[in-house]
Design an enzyme around this catalytic site. Structure first.
Site, PDB file in Angstrom:
ATOM      1  N   GLY A  28       0.819  -1.199   0.000  1.00 53.73           N
ATOM      2  CA  GLY A  28       0.000   0.000   0.000  1.00 53.73           C
ATOM      3  C   GLY A  28       0.850   1.244   0.000  1.00 53.73           C
ATOM      4  N   HIS A  86      19.758  -3.265  -0.478  1.00 53.05           N
ATOM      5  CA  HIS A  86      19.340  -4.645  -0.703  1.00 53.05           C
ATOM      6  C   HIS A  86      18.201  -4.704  -1.719  1.00 53.05           C
ATOM      7  CE1 HIS A  86      17.185  -2.657   2.483  1.00 53.05           C
ATOM      8  NE2 HIS A  86      16.278  -3.598   2.593  1.00 53.05           N
ATOM      9  N   VAL A 117       2.835   3.803  -1.722  1.00 53.74           N
ATOM     10  CA  VAL A 117       2.964   4.324  -3.080  1.00 53.74           C
ATOM     11  C   VAL A 117       4.424   4.629  -3.414  1.00 53.74           C
ATOM     12  CG1 VAL A 117       2.278   6.176  -4.650  1.00 53.74           C
ATOM     13  CG2 VAL A 117       0.626   5.246  -3.026  1.00 53.74           C
ATOM     14  N   GLY A 118       5.183   5.106  -2.404  1.00 53.04           N
ATOM     15  CA  GLY A 118       6.601   5.400  -2.630  1.00 53.04           C
ATOM     16  C   GLY A 118       7.379   4.166  -3.023  1.00 53.04           C
ATOM     17  N   LYS A 131      21.080   5.687  -2.151  1.00 51.99           N
ATOM     18  CA  LYS A 131      20.631   4.545  -1.354  1.00 51.99           C
ATOM     19  C   LYS A 131      19.947   3.495  -2.226  1.00 51.99           C
ATOM     20  CE  LYS A 131      17.233   2.913   1.846  1.00 51.99           C
ATOM     21  NZ  LYS A 131      15.917   3.135   2.448  1.00 51.99           N
ATOM     22  N   PHE A 184      13.815   5.149   6.170  1.00 55.16           N
ATOM     23  CA  PHE A 184      12.804   4.755   7.146  1.00 55.16           C
ATOM     24  C   PHE A 184      13.323   3.514   7.869  1.00 55.16           C
ATOM     25  CE2 PHE A 184      12.006   2.772   3.077  1.00 55.16           C
ATOM     26  CZ  PHE A 184      11.771   1.440   3.389  1.00 55.16           C
ATOM     27  N   TYR A 210      15.159   1.017  10.001  1.00 51.50           N
ATOM     28  CA  TYR A 210      16.439   1.005  10.716  1.00 51.50           C
ATOM     29  C   TYR A 210      17.522   1.826  10.007  1.00 51.50           C
ATOM     30  CZ  TYR A 210      14.249  -2.906  13.174  1.00 51.50           C
ATOM     31  OH  TYR A 210      13.391  -3.682  13.907  1.00 51.50           O
ATOM     32  N   ASP A 250       9.748  -9.155   0.794  1.00 53.97           N
ATOM     33  CA  ASP A 250       9.851  -9.184   2.253  1.00 53.97           C
ATOM     34  C   ASP A 250      11.293  -8.846   2.583  1.00 53.97           C
ATOM     35  OD1 ASP A 250       8.499  -9.427   4.721  1.00 53.97           O
ATOM     36  OD2 ASP A 250       9.552 -11.296   5.107  1.00 53.97           O
TER      37      ASP A 250
END
Length: 445
Positions: A250, A422, A252-253, A417, A394, A396, A311
């Site tokens: 959910g 990852h 959007v970014g 970034k 956002f 960690y 995930d």
């Protein structure tokens, strides 16, 4: 063994769930387990039952059979003790998968009226009652009458039986229930936890192996019933353009990160916000891949579209890989970045710098109808700092210092970034494979 109806021992009857059948209830369902049919209507009442604790809501159930639900007409009567016990069993199961405080001092009453009884009336009533509850809650959420969703996960019930010839069977009809040496009624949530196990039968004993087989059949059956619940709740009128890929988020970014990748090949991106009626998929896996598969494959099956899910999480060496798949809720179910970071610093309070190694992990699973899922993974190595730094990112990011750097991830510009991270590495791997996989032959072709 083939049963008297032609079913195999592990086979459910034909399951049909019709939603929004009636005009007045906030949630209405007609559910059929073979020839057993039950009407489940959910009514929202502004004041909670006296049974509810202060400042929270309540869910209650009234179960009954209509006069000619069986072979002989029964007189209309008030609820019997057996009906009340069944009502409480179903109500307790529904309350067990909800946070009643989020109902905000209102009660949802669900009437389960058996129209035709051919075995498994309790299981059909519970399975249908959950769908009616889900519909009623969806309406409250859409009308902004609830601040958050009180339903944590699905729940369903099924019957199993041990027949005189020693065969265990799933979802017995009335004839098989009457023949059974042992009958068992099971209630299980989506996470695989039993909420109720009731056994009954003739004056006989049965072995531990029989018990294990009955439980196994029940688990398989309930997993299928929960899938049927979810399919019934999907808005099938939602038209999706042919070249569409759904990102299982959910956020959007996050979806924008994939827009350039897929847009260049002419695909449109949609997110879960475009499918508000889709049920939540519980992330019950113990690995990143298992959770990503659950999201991608379940949603792809429901909407019959290609779905990409990820995930991701942080794995800390000194914590034996924790928080791992629990990264988002490390400090509790409220999923607070600040609380998670505070807990991580507390856990590493006396760990020296040279032992604060960690890595972010990302697994992407791309699922599509009639295809084996495409899976890619990547890791981003670094260490955990001692104080949060940086205004970007956002999770960690304010504590994670990538290898070869002194800046935290939250101090890197987004473009830098996204290239190093990852997820960025996993997307680079995906870029080399996804189009040939998606546009290639389907299974069995």
């Amino acid at each position: 063994m083939i049963r008297h109806t032609g079913r195999t021992p592990r086979e459910l009857r034909n399951i049909q769930i019709k939603t929004n059948v009636f005009k007045y209830p906030e949630g209405s369902v007609v559910i059929a387990f073979g020839d057993t049919e039950v009407i489940c209507n959910a009514t929202v009442q502004p004041q909670a039952s006296k049974q509810a604790a202060s400042a929270q809501g309540w869910i209650s159930v009234e179960y009954n059979q209509l006069p000619r639900a069986t072979g002989q007409r029964q007189s209309r009567k008030s609820l019997t003790a057996a009906d009340e016990n069944l009502s409480e069993t179903i109500g307790k199961a529904l309350r067990g998968v909800c946070d009643l405080s989020r109902l905000e001092e209102r009660e949802i009453v669900i009437d389960c009226d058996v129209v035709q009884a051919d075995g498994a009336t309790q299981s059909a009533s519970l399975t249908g009652a959950f769908v009616a509850l889900r519909l009623a809650v969806n309406r409250l959420l859409a009308q902004n009458e609830l601040a958050s969703d009180p339903i944590r996960e699905n729940v369903a019930g099924v019957g199993v039986a041990l027949l005189p010839d020693g065969t265990c069977v799933l979802d017995p009809d009335e004839y098989e229930e009457e023949q059974a040496l042992v009958g068992m009624s099971l209630v299980m949530n989506e996470g695989g936890d039993f909420l109720s196990i009731q056994a009954f039968g003739a004056d006989t004993s049965f072995s531990g192996n029989d018990l294990n087989e009955l439980l196994h059949y029940g688990v398989v059956g309930i997993e299928s019933l929960i899938a049927a619940q979810k399919e019934a709740l999907v808005d099938k009128t939602h038209e999706v353009p042919e070249k569409t890929i759904v990102i299982a988020t959910g956020n959007v970014g996050k979806a924008k990160e994939f827009a350039a990748l897929f847009g260049a090949a002419g695909y449109e991106i949609k997110t879960l916000k475009d499918f508000p009626d889709l049920p939540d998929v519980a992330e019950t896996g113990t690995t990143f891949e298992a959770n990503a598969r659950l999201k991608a494959e379940t949603i792809s099956q429901l909407i019959q579209q290609p779905v990409l899910a990820d995930d991701s999480g942080l794995c800390v060496d000194a914590l034996s890989g924790m928080p791992g798949v629990y990264s988002a809720r490390f400090a509790g179910e409220q999923k607070s970045d600040a609380a998670n970071n505070a807990k991580l610093l507390h856990e590493l309070y006396d760990v020296p710098d040279e032992k604060r190694g960690a890595h972010f992990h990302c697994t992407l699973v791309f699922a599509a109808p009639q295809k084996d899922s495409l899976v890619v993974s990547a890791d981003w190595y670094g260490r955990i700092g001692r104080i949060p730094r940086g205004d970007y990112g956002f999770g960690y990011d304010p504590l994670f210092i990538p290898d070869g750097m002194e800046k935290t991830s939250a101090e890197l510009l987004p473009a830098e970034k996204n290239h190093l991270s990852h997820r960025g590495q996993a997307m680079a791997k995906l870029q080399d494979q996804w189009q040939a996989w998606l546009e290639g032959p389907v299974k069995g072709a």
